[in-house]
Design a protein around this motif. Structure first.
Motif, PDB file in Angstrom:
ATOM      1  N   HIS A 139       0.835  -1.208   0.000  1.00 19.65           N
ATOM      2  CA  HIS A 139       0.000   0.000   0.000  1.00 19.65           C
ATOM      3  C   HIS A 139       0.867   1.254   0.000  1.00 19.65           C
ATOM      4  CE1 HIS A 139      -3.395   2.613   0.713  1.00 19.65           C
ATOM      5  NE2 HIS A 139      -2.725   3.153   1.714  1.00 19.65           N
ATOM      6  N   ALA A 140       1.925   1.266   0.810  1.00 19.38           N
ATOM      7  CA  ALA A 140       2.789   2.446   0.891  1.00 19.38           C
ATOM      8  C   ALA A 140       3.482   2.719  -0.446  1.00 19.38           C
ATOM      9  CB  ALA A 140       3.822   2.267   2.001  1.00 19.38           C
ATOM     10  N   VAL A 141       3.953   1.669  -1.106  1.00 21.62           N
ATOM     11  CA  VAL A 141       4.618   1.855  -2.397  1.00 21.62           C
ATOM     12  C   VAL A 141       3.641   2.412  -3.421  1.00 21.62           C
ATOM     13  CG1 VAL A 141       5.695   0.648  -4.348  1.00 21.62           C
ATOM     14  CG2 VAL A 141       6.417   0.129  -2.006  1.00 21.62           C
ATOM     15  N   LEU A 142       2.446   1.837  -3.478  1.00 26.03           N
ATOM     16  CA  LEU A 142       1.440   2.336  -4.427  1.00 26.03           C
ATOM     17  C   LEU A 142       1.039   3.771  -4.109  1.00 26.03           C
ATOM     18  CD1 LEU A 142      -0.838  -0.820  -4.774  1.00 26.03           C
ATOM     19  CD2 LEU A 142       0.751   0.101  -6.481  1.00 26.03           C
ATOM     20  N   ASP A 143       0.849   4.060  -2.837  1.00 34.05           N
ATOM     21  CA  ASP A 143       0.432   5.389  -2.409  1.00 34.05           C
ATOM     22  C   ASP A 143       1.505   6.426  -2.724  1.00 34.05           C
ATOM     23  OD1 ASP A 143      -1.385   7.191  -1.110  1.00 34.05           O
ATOM     24  OD2 ASP A 143      -0.064   7.126   0.645  1.00 34.05           O
ATOM     25  N   LYS A 144       2.745   6.142  -2.348  1.00 35.94           N
ATOM     26  CA  LYS A 144       3.825   7.106  -2.545  1.00 35.94           C
ATOM     27  C   LYS A 144       4.207   7.271  -4.014  1.00 35.94           C
ATOM     28  CE  LYS A 144       5.766   6.607   2.049  1.00 35.94           C
ATOM     29  NZ  LYS A 144       5.920   7.992   2.495  1.00 35.94           N
ATOM     30  N   SER A 145       3.935   6.240  -4.829  1.00 35.01           N
ATOM     31  CA  SER A 145       4.243   6.345  -6.255  1.00 35.01           C
ATOM     32  C   SER A 145       3.147   7.080  -7.018  1.00 35.01           C
ATOM     33  CB  SER A 145       4.426   4.945  -6.857  1.00 35.01           C
ATOM     34  OG  SER A 145       3.177   4.271  -6.927  1.00 35.01           O
ATOM     35  N   GLY A 146       2.016   7.326  -6.363  1.00 41.46           N
ATOM     36  CA  GLY A 146       0.908   8.003  -7.011  1.00 41.46           C
ATOM     37  C   GLY A 146      -0.012   7.069  -7.774  1.00 41.46           C
ATOM     38  N   THR A 179      -1.996   8.242   3.654  1.00 38.16           N
ATOM     39  CA  THR A 179      -2.550   8.145   4.999  1.00 38.16           C
ATOM     40  C   THR A 179      -1.455   8.331   6.039  1.00 38.16           C
ATOM     41  OG1 THR A 179      -2.252   5.740   5.005  1.00 38.16           O
ATOM     42  CG2 THR A 179      -4.412   6.604   4.285  1.00 38.16           C
ATOM     43  N   ALA A 180      -0.244   8.628   5.594  1.00 39.50           N
ATOM     44  CA  ALA A 180       0.883   8.825   6.505  1.00 39.50           C
ATOM     45  C   ALA A 180       0.656  10.070   7.350  1.00 39.50           C
ATOM     46  CB  ALA A 180       2.193   8.956   5.722  1.00 39.50           C
ATOM     47  N   THR A 181       1.205  10.055   8.559  1.00 39.71           N
ATOM     48  CA  THR A 181       1.030  11.184   9.452  1.00 39.71           C
ATOM     49  C   THR A 181       1.943  12.352   9.103  1.00 39.71           C
ATOM     50  OG1 THR A 181       2.600  10.194  11.007  1.00 39.71           O
ATOM     51  CG2 THR A 181       0.243   9.773  11.376  1.00 39.71           C
TER      52      THR A 181
END
Length: 74
Positions: free
Chosen positions: A57-64, A71-73
């Motif tokens: 999820h983090a990779v997909l989110d940060k890659s756009g 959802t990161a703080t």
């Protein structure tokens, strides 16, 4: 926070020019394995699945690649 401290250590390693990405990833995975082993044995598979899911999820989110923003703080 722990997230920021880890990122700072990673940045320092990268700036030193002495660490390749595969080696750095390997060290981080080893630390994650140590963390998983701190959990009760019955919870370890669930924690591993959660960690892998969060990584994806983090990779997909940060890659756009995923709409809706991070959802990161921070």
């Amino acid at each position: 926070c722990l997230h920021c401290e880890i990122n700072q250590l990673v940045q320092e390693r990268m700036e030193s020019g002495q660490t390749d990405l595969a080696e750095l990833a390997s060290m981080m995975v080893e630390s994650l394995a140590d963390l998983v082993l701190l959990a009760p044995v019955s919870e370890q598979p669930k924690l591993m699945a959660y960690a892998l899911s969060e990584l994806g999820h983090a990779v997909l989110d940060k890659s756009g690649a995923v709409e809706g923003g991070s959802t990161a703080t921070h």
